[in-house]
Design a protein around this motif. Structure first.
Motif, PDB file in Angstrom:
ATOM      1  N   MET A  29       0.840  -1.186   0.000  1.00  0.00           N
ATOM      2  CA  MET A  29       0.000   0.000   0.000  1.00  0.00           C
ATOM      3  C   MET A  29       0.884   1.247   0.000  1.00  0.00           C
ATOM      4  O   MET A  29       1.980   1.241   0.536  1.00  0.00           O
ATOM      5  CB  MET A  29      -0.897   0.014   1.233  1.00  0.00           C
ATOM      6  CG  MET A  29      -2.039  -0.980   1.160  1.00  0.00           C
ATOM      7  SD  MET A  29      -3.340  -0.640   2.351  1.00  0.00           S
ATOM      8  CE  MET A  29      -2.677  -1.424   3.779  1.00  0.00           C
ATOM      9  N   ALA A  30       0.358   2.286  -0.579  1.00  0.00           N
ATOM     10  CA  ALA A  30       1.083   3.549  -0.646  1.00  0.00           C
ATOM     11  C   ALA A  30       0.347   4.609   0.168  1.00  0.00           C
ATOM     12  O   ALA A  30      -0.882   4.641   0.188  1.00  0.00           O
ATOM     13  CB  ALA A  30       1.195   4.002  -2.093  1.00  0.00           C
ATOM     14  N   LYS A  31       1.116   5.459   0.792  1.00  0.00           N
ATOM     15  CA  LYS A  31       0.510   6.575   1.521  1.00  0.00           C
ATOM     16  C   LYS A  31       0.080   7.653   0.531  1.00  0.00           C
ATOM     17  O   LYS A  31       0.831   8.032  -0.352  1.00  0.00           O
ATOM     18  CB  LYS A  31       1.512   7.174   2.506  1.00  0.00           C
ATOM     19  CG  LYS A  31       1.615   6.418   3.799  1.00  0.00           C
ATOM     20  CD  LYS A  31       2.424   7.240   4.804  1.00  0.00           C
ATOM     21  CE  LYS A  31       2.470   6.652   6.175  1.00  0.00           C
ATOM     22  NZ  LYS A  31       2.830   5.285   6.302  1.00  0.00           N
ATOM     23  N   LYS A  32      -1.142   8.126   0.704  1.00  0.00           N
ATOM     24  CA  LYS A  32      -1.668   9.222  -0.098  1.00  0.00           C
ATOM     25  C   LYS A  32      -2.019  10.367   0.827  1.00  0.00           C
ATOM     26  O   LYS A  32      -2.669  10.168   1.855  1.00  0.00           O
ATOM     27  CB  LYS A  32      -2.932   8.788  -0.861  1.00  0.00           C
ATOM     28  CG  LYS A  32      -2.697   7.708  -1.867  1.00  0.00           C
ATOM     29  CD  LYS A  32      -2.056   8.267  -3.101  1.00  0.00           C
ATOM     30  CE  LYS A  32      -1.997   7.187  -4.179  1.00  0.00           C
ATOM     31  NZ  LYS A  32      -1.513   7.696  -5.419  1.00  0.00           N
ATOM     32  N   ARG A  33      -1.614  11.562   0.419  1.00  0.00           N
ATOM     33  CA  ARG A  33      -1.936  12.744   1.232  1.00  0.00           C
ATOM     34  C   ARG A  33      -3.423  13.018   1.188  1.00  0.00           C
ATOM     35  O   ARG A  33      -4.048  12.956   0.133  1.00  0.00           O
ATOM     36  CB  ARG A  33      -1.188  13.972   0.730  1.00  0.00           C
ATOM     37  CG  ARG A  33       0.294  13.914   0.986  1.00  0.00           C
ATOM     38  CD  ARG A  33       0.995  15.178   0.562  1.00  0.00           C
ATOM     39  NE  ARG A  33       0.703  15.477  -0.839  1.00  0.00           N
ATOM     40  CZ  ARG A  33       0.792  16.682  -1.379  1.00  0.00           C
ATOM     41  NH1 ARG A  33       1.166  17.710  -0.653  1.00  0.00           N
ATOM     42  NH2 ARG A  33       0.517  16.874  -2.647  1.00  0.00           N
ATOM     43  N   LYS A  55      -4.990   4.908  12.070  1.00  0.00           N
ATOM     44  CA  LYS A  55      -4.416   4.449  10.804  1.00  0.00           C
ATOM     45  C   LYS A  55      -3.881   5.598   9.954  1.00  0.00           C
ATOM     46  O   LYS A  55      -3.215   5.361   8.955  1.00  0.00           O
ATOM     47  CB  LYS A  55      -5.441   3.642  10.011  1.00  0.00           C
ATOM     48  CG  LYS A  55      -5.755   2.303  10.638  1.00  0.00           C
ATOM     49  CD  LYS A  55      -6.736   1.533   9.790  1.00  0.00           C
ATOM     50  CE  LYS A  55      -7.021   0.174  10.413  1.00  0.00           C
ATOM     51  NZ  LYS A  55      -8.012  -0.585   9.629  1.00  0.00           N
ATOM     52  N   HIS A 106      -1.484   8.912   9.197  1.00  0.00           N
ATOM     53  CA  HIS A 106      -0.113   9.319   9.508  1.00  0.00           C
ATOM     54  C   HIS A 106      -0.055  10.841   9.432  1.00  0.00           C
ATOM     55  O   HIS A 106      -0.553  11.436   8.480  1.00  0.00           O
ATOM     56  CB  HIS A 106       0.876   8.708   8.516  1.00  0.00           C
ATOM     57  CG  HIS A 106       2.284   9.127   8.785  1.00  0.00           C
ATOM     58  ND1 HIS A 106       3.024   8.598   9.819  1.00  0.00           N
ATOM     59  CD2 HIS A 106       3.067  10.046   8.191  1.00  0.00           C
ATOM     60  CE1 HIS A 106       4.217   9.172   9.835  1.00  0.00           C
ATOM     61  NE2 HIS A 106       4.266  10.057   8.847  1.00  0.00           N
ATOM     62  N   SER A 135      -1.801  11.757   5.981  1.00  0.00           N
ATOM     63  CA  SER A 135      -1.798  10.748   4.905  1.00  0.00           C
ATOM     64  C   SER A 135      -2.434   9.469   5.412  1.00  0.00           C
ATOM     65  O   SER A 135      -2.475   9.212   6.619  1.00  0.00           O
ATOM     66  CB  SER A 135      -0.368  10.440   4.471  1.00  0.00           C
ATOM     67  OG  SER A 135       0.299  11.595   4.041  1.00  0.00           O
ATOM     68  N   VAL A 136      -2.919   8.679   4.487  1.00  0.00           N
ATOM     69  CA  VAL A 136      -3.468   7.360   4.806  1.00  0.00           C
ATOM     70  C   VAL A 136      -2.965   6.365   3.779  1.00  0.00           C
ATOM     71  O   VAL A 136      -2.649   6.729   2.639  1.00  0.00           O
ATOM     72  CB  VAL A 136      -5.009   7.356   4.853  1.00  0.00           C
ATOM     73  CG1 VAL A 136      -5.531   8.185   5.997  1.00  0.00           C
ATOM     74  CG2 VAL A 136      -5.603   7.826   3.548  1.00  0.00           C
ATOM     75  N   ASP A 137      -2.879   5.103   4.195  1.00  0.00           N
ATOM     76  CA  ASP A 137      -2.519   4.033   3.272  1.00  0.00           C
ATOM     77  C   ASP A 137      -3.755   3.667   2.438  1.00  0.00           C
ATOM     78  O   ASP A 137      -4.830   3.438   3.003  1.00  0.00           O
ATOM     79  CB  ASP A 137      -2.039   2.797   4.032  1.00  0.00           C
ATOM     80  CG  ASP A 137      -0.638   2.981   4.578  1.00  0.00           C
ATOM     81  OD1 ASP A 137       0.197   3.631   3.910  1.00  0.00           O
ATOM     82  OD2 ASP A 137      -0.365   2.450   5.673  1.00  0.00           O
ATOM     83  N   VAL A 138      -3.584   3.678   1.141  1.00  0.00           N
ATOM     84  CA  VAL A 138      -4.662   3.290   0.246  1.00  0.00           C
ATOM     85  C   VAL A 138      -4.143   2.238  -0.736  1.00  0.00           C
ATOM     86  O   VAL A 138      -2.963   2.171  -1.024  1.00  0.00           O
ATOM     87  CB  VAL A 138      -5.258   4.499  -0.536  1.00  0.00           C
ATOM     88  CG1 VAL A 138      -5.926   5.444   0.423  1.00  0.00           C
ATOM     89  CG2 VAL A 138      -4.198   5.195  -1.341  1.00  0.00           C
ATOM     90  N   GLU A 139      -5.060   1.432  -1.236  1.00  0.00           N
ATOM     91  CA  GLU A 139      -4.680   0.382  -2.189  1.00  0.00           C
ATOM     92  C   GLU A 139      -4.725   0.900  -3.596  1.00  0.00           C
ATOM     93  O   GLU A 139      -5.406   1.785  -3.947  1.00  0.00           O
ATOM     94  CB  GLU A 139      -5.592  -0.814  -2.015  1.00  0.00           C
ATOM     95  CG  GLU A 139      -5.444  -1.436  -0.650  1.00  0.00           C
ATOM     96  CD  GLU A 139      -6.370  -2.621  -0.450  1.00  0.00           C
ATOM     97  OE1 GLU A 139      -6.880  -3.185  -1.437  1.00  0.00           O
ATOM     98  OE2 GLU A 139      -6.568  -2.985   0.702  1.00  0.00           O
TER      99      GLU A 139
END
Length: 120
Positions: free
Chosen positions: A1-5, A52, A54, A116-120
């Motif tokens: 997963m990647a962090k997205k702002r 969850k 960041h 930021s949050v982890d999104v798929e």
């Protein structure tokens, strides 16, 4: 997963008596936190736990080496945290009132909080 702002919020804080850069930085973070409601994290993105997210904190203040980073991060109510402290802000002579703090320096800090949050 990647962090997205998700959001970048700015805040301002000052210690009016004594030039305490940590106090000014804490106030700047509180100011930024108080300017937003992150309901979109739950309503749009669908995270089920605010821990969850960041939060990357960037503080600009005079005397960045004197900031207690751990105390500044304690202001954040949720999420994993990181902090970067750089030279910036403002220091100016104010009024010395010993009952309010040691010295006559007004210290101003600014904060940028990037959530930021982890999104798929």
């Amino acid at each position: 997963m990647a962090k997205k702002r998700f959001i970048v919020e700015l805040g301002y804080g000052a210690d009016l008596h004594g030039g305490d850069v940590t106090k000014a930085a804490q106030r700047a973070v509180r100011d930024a936190v108080s300017r937003n409601c992150l309901c979109g994290l739950i309503d749009i993105i669908g995270i089920d736990d605010p821990h969850k997210m960041h939060v990357a904190v960037k503080i600009g203040c005079p005397k960045p080496d004197q900031v207690d980073a751990a105390k500044v991060l304690e202001v954040l109510p949720f999420g994993s945290r990181e902090i970067e402290i750089v030279a910036g802000g403002l220091s100016v002579r104010g009024l010395e009132l010993p009952q309010l703090g040691a010295g006559d320096q007004i210290c101003v800090a600014v904060a940028a909080l990037t959530v930021s949050v982890d999104v798929e």
